[in-house]
Write a protein that holds these residues in place. Structure first.
Motif, PDB file in Angstrom:
ATOM      1  N   ASP A 114       0.812  -1.219   0.000  1.00  0.00           N
ATOM      2  CA  ASP A 114       0.000   0.000   0.000  1.00  0.00           C
ATOM      3  C   ASP A 114       0.846   1.270   0.000  1.00  0.00           C
ATOM      4  O   ASP A 114       0.312   2.369   0.120  1.00  0.00           O
ATOM      5  CB  ASP A 114      -0.979   0.007   1.174  1.00  0.00           C
ATOM      6  N   ARG A 133       1.446   9.464   0.302  1.00  0.00           N
ATOM      7  CA  ARG A 133       0.694  10.202  -0.721  1.00  0.00           C
ATOM      8  C   ARG A 133       1.238  11.615  -0.872  1.00  0.00           C
ATOM      9  O   ARG A 133       1.364  12.135  -1.984  1.00  0.00           O
ATOM     10  CB  ARG A 133      -0.800  10.266  -0.366  1.00  0.00           C
ATOM     11  N   LEU A 153      -1.063   6.439   5.502  1.00  0.00           N
ATOM     12  CA  LEU A 153      -0.809   6.463   4.060  1.00  0.00           C
ATOM     13  C   LEU A 153      -0.770   7.887   3.515  1.00  0.00           C
ATOM     14  O   LEU A 153      -0.280   8.111   2.404  1.00  0.00           O
ATOM     15  CB  LEU A 153      -1.867   5.650   3.320  1.00  0.00           C
ATOM     16  N   ARG A 168      -3.420   2.919  10.117  1.00  0.00           N
ATOM     17  CA  ARG A 168      -2.682   2.640   8.878  1.00  0.00           C
ATOM     18  C   ARG A 168      -3.255   3.436   7.703  1.00  0.00           C
ATOM     19  O   ARG A 168      -2.513   3.948   6.873  1.00  0.00           O
ATOM     20  CB  ARG A 168      -2.713   1.144   8.585  1.00  0.00           C
ATOM     21  N   GLU A 169      -4.570   3.544   7.648  1.00  0.00           N
ATOM     22  CA  GLU A 169      -5.185   4.354   6.603  1.00  0.00           C
ATOM     23  C   GLU A 169      -4.734   5.800   6.711  1.00  0.00           C
ATOM     24  O   GLU A 169      -4.461   6.457   5.706  1.00  0.00           O
ATOM     25  CB  GLU A 169      -6.704   4.258   6.695  1.00  0.00           C
ATOM     26  N   ASP A 188      -5.721  -0.722  12.240  1.00  0.00           N
ATOM     27  CA  ASP A 188      -6.166  -0.659  10.842  1.00  0.00           C
ATOM     28  C   ASP A 188      -6.523   0.775  10.458  1.00  0.00           C
ATOM     29  O   ASP A 188      -6.173   1.236   9.359  1.00  0.00           O
ATOM     30  CB  ASP A 188      -7.375  -1.576  10.626  1.00  0.00           C
ATOM     31  N   SER A 189      -7.200   1.483  11.347  1.00  0.00           N
ATOM     32  CA  SER A 189      -7.566   2.869  11.036  1.00  0.00           C
ATOM     33  C   SER A 189      -6.341   3.776  11.035  1.00  0.00           C
ATOM     34  O   SER A 189      -6.239   4.696  10.208  1.00  0.00           O
ATOM     35  CB  SER A 189      -8.607   3.378  12.036  1.00  0.00           C
ATOM     36  N   GLU A 246      -5.667  15.144   5.677  1.00  0.00           N
ATOM     37  CA  GLU A 246      -5.769  14.057   6.663  1.00  0.00           C
ATOM     38  C   GLU A 246      -5.484  14.637   8.045  1.00  0.00           C
ATOM     39  O   GLU A 246      -4.346  14.620   8.514  1.00  0.00           O
ATOM     40  CB  GLU A 246      -4.793  12.922   6.318  1.00  0.00           C
TER      41      GLU A 246
END
Length: 307
Positions: free
Chosen positions: A182, A206, A202, A198-199, A195-196, A233
């Motif tokens: 990813d 980016r 990213l 990690r989003e 998991d959240s 973000e």
């Protein structure tokens, strides 16, 4: 699959290192919690050197008072499995009392002004601890080659400077950053990400990609594009986002054309992450896998790049 020799003491290291006397020796220094990024370093070392030594040492000198040394992941069994899989000859896995037999060393290597900015500003004294242990391990291992990842760009720069300034007889080799599918930069700290988280994380890669994609337009465009991605973000708490010369870590001016380092640090959840991309600014510019010649321009050359 041959198992590497594993030694824990200076007395054990001496004869084990002496046995590797029939060709070049490379070292890969780690703090454990090995992952595929470390494996890539080992593979690159094996491509060139006859023998590869891996050090696994959780160095207390590079942890600040607000950093939890006990929280750092320890995965000895899987670390040794990776070393065996990648054909490592020797693993040196000392405890702090072996590396620092008299306790905290009274004499340390100073990173100087380059160690006080970016990561050094956020982690006071960190790079003094890094260079002190790297210097000690270089003396103990006596390698011909030492491999480090581009992900820790400031650390790589400082180790190169120490080796050059203090005349260590070793070649420092940089290896491009290894990334997850990813695009998250591989790090032992990634294990802490939910998991959240990690989003959210990213956003760092980016931002770097967005900036590098328009490097031909110059520094202001790169900074603006990268910052736009990060601002989008809000859960990524940005420590810094910089576009600097890769030798002196100074912000590059708008007229600058040439190689530069686009770097970011942010806290995601409870985890502080860093990432960077080498870029070429100006006509035909864009992201680079690594800096030209796998190295950096000498410190006494002006940071003017390509006029």
């Amino acid at each position: 699959m041959n198992q590497p020799a594993v030694v824990h003491t200076r007395a054990g290291l001496g004869p084990a290192r002496a046995a590797l006397d029939d060709g070049e020796v490379a070292v890969v220094m780690t703090m454990g919690a090995l992952h595929e990024g470390h494996a890539a370093l080992i593979r690159e070392a094996r491509r060139r050197a006859r023998h590869v030594v891996v050090t696994i040492f959780l160095n207390p000198l590079q942890f600040g008072p607000r950093e939890d040394l006990s929280r750092y992941p320890r995965t000895v069994d899987s670390d040794l499995e990776i070393c065996a899989r990648e054909g490592v000859d020797l693993v040196f896995m000392p405890t702090p009392d072996v590396v620092y037999p008299d306790g905290d060393p009274g004499v340390r290597v100073s990173a100087g002004p380059l160690g006080d900015v970016l990561e050094g500003q956020a982690r006071a004294g960190h790079f003094d601890g890094v260079l002190t242990v790297v210097g000690k391990l270089l003396h103990l291992i006596r390698p011909d080659l030492a491999y480090y990842g581009q992900k820790d760009a400031q650390q790589l720069l400082l180790i190169r400077r120490m080796v050059r300034d203090l005349d260590f007889p070793v070649e420092v080799v940089a290896v491009p950053t290894v990334r997850e599918p990813d695009d998250l930069a591989m790090s032992s700290r990634n294990i802490y990400l939910t998991d959240s988280d990690r989003e959210v994380a990213l956003a760092l890669s980016r931002a770097l990609r967005a900036g590098a994609a328009i490097a031909a337009e110059g520094p202001s465009a790169v900074r603006r594009a990268a910052r736009t991605e990060l601002v989008a973000e809000p859960l990524a708490l940005v420590d810094y986002l910089v576009l600097v010369h890769p030798e002196n870590l100074l912000d590059v001016p708008e007229w600058y054309r040439g190689e530069a380092l686009l770097a970011v640090a942010a806290r995601v959840g409870t985890t502080r992450l860093i990432d960077n991309l080498p870029v070429r600014l100006g006509p035909g510019g864009g992201p680079l896998e690594s800096f030209s010649g796998n190295g950096l321009v000498p410190a006494d050359e002006p940071a003017t790049g390509d006029a």
